[in-house]
Scaffold this active site. Structure first.
Site, PDB file in Angstrom:
ATOM      1  N   LYS A 128      56.610 -64.151 -33.670  1.00 18.11           N
ATOM      2  CA  LYS A 128      57.182 -62.946 -33.064  1.00 18.11           C
ATOM      3  C   LYS A 128      56.013 -62.132 -32.521  1.00 18.11           C
ATOM      4  O   LYS A 128      55.124 -61.734 -33.284  1.00 18.11           O
ATOM      5  CB  LYS A 128      57.942 -62.177 -34.151  1.00 18.11           C
ATOM      6  CG  LYS A 128      58.624 -60.898 -33.714  1.00 18.11           C
ATOM      7  CD  LYS A 128      59.372 -60.318 -34.931  1.00 18.11           C
ATOM      8  CE  LYS A 128      60.063 -59.024 -34.647  1.00 18.11           C
ATOM      9  NZ  LYS A 128      60.768 -58.516 -35.852  1.00 18.11           N
ATOM     10  N   ASP A 134      68.580 -50.359 -41.759  1.00 20.10           N
ATOM     11  CA  ASP A 134      69.128 -50.811 -40.476  1.00 20.10           C
ATOM     12  C   ASP A 134      69.932 -52.097 -40.668  1.00 20.10           C
ATOM     13  O   ASP A 134      69.822 -53.043 -39.891  1.00 20.10           O
ATOM     14  CB  ASP A 134      68.006 -51.014 -39.454  1.00 20.10           C
ATOM     15  CG  ASP A 134      68.532 -51.099 -38.013  1.00 20.10           C
ATOM     16  OD1 ASP A 134      69.641 -50.597 -37.753  1.00 20.10           O
ATOM     17  OD2 ASP A 134      67.833 -51.667 -37.165  1.00 20.10           O
TER      18      ASP A 134
END
Length: 246
Positions: A10, A104
């Protein structure tokens, strides 16, 4: 390459890599998942920066789909939903025991890792907003006043009001996810206005799951109702959630 392990990488975009706050959250994510270290949480095993300054993680390569993608094909049957919620609750329990609140939780951050012998295995993703609870030590980053962190459709009333969060915020978000996986819709349908969505979470009583799904066990309906309580003190613990699901 030498040992034949495949991994996912990533990499932050160059413009984002120039923001110290974003890079700090990126580093914090790697620290958080390694401190928690749980089979239902993605493993990040290296972190660094490329020559051009872009930050990167090297992490588990997962095969399967996100819960968000799975929900686009329709709601889950109760036994399948129970497996997903149970394993997500296990991951959150491990995070909370180490002092982290995810903040989240949503179907986009719940990955269903394909397995040959059973239901997919949950891998909880994206601890970029994870925050240490005060009793666990330090706050890893400060939030500028007025900057919203999280996703309005899954925000707890206390998040929506900006009155501070603890582990019970994740239980509320898990209740929203459970409502969605069983019914195919969220308790508060977004109008496209984030502020209006936040106000619904903060002020409006949520509808009951039984209004949208018939033939669910009454205990499941009651569990979701209590997870969506406005008052954090009225929500069940994750241990209680798992007991009811089992």
């Amino acid at each position: 390459r030498m040992i034949g392990k495949r991994a996912a990488i990533k990499v932050l975009r160059p413009d984002v890599s120039r923001s110290p706050i974003v890079v700090e959250r990126f580093i914090q994510e790697a620290r958080a998942v390694n401190q928690i270290h749980h089979p239902n949480i993605i493993d990040i095993f290296a972190f660094g920066a490329l020559e051009d300054g872009r930050a990167y993680h090297i992490m588990d390569l997962l095969f399967g789909e996100s819960l968000r993608k799975r929900l686009k094909r329709g709601a889950l049957i109760p036994s399948e939903a129970a497996s997903v919620i149970e394993e997500t609750a296990l991951a959150l329990t491990a995070a909370h025991e180490k002092g982290f609140v995810h903040r989240d939780l949503k179907p986009d951050n719940i990955f269903l890792q394909a397995r040959d012998d059973r239901w997919p295995e949950v891998k909880l993703l994206d601890f970029g907003l994870a925050k240490l609870m005060p009793e666990a030590g330090f706050a890893p980053f400060k939030t500028k006043t007025g900057v919203m962190l999280g996703t309005p459709e899954y925000m707890s009333p206390e998040q929506a009001r900006g009155t501070g969060v603890d582990y019970r915020t994740d239980i509320y978000a898990l209740g929203v996810v459970m409502f969605e996986v069983l019914s195919g819709r969220r308790p508060f349908v977004s109008s496209g206005d984030p502020f209006a969505t936040l106000m619904m979470h903060a002020e409006e009583p949520p509808p009951s799951l039984k209004n949208f799904v018939s033939d669910l066990p009454e205990e499941m309906v009651q569990l979701v109702d209590t997870m969506l309580a406005k008052d954090p003190a009225s929500r069940p613990s994750l241990a209680a959630v798992r007991t009811v699901i089992k």
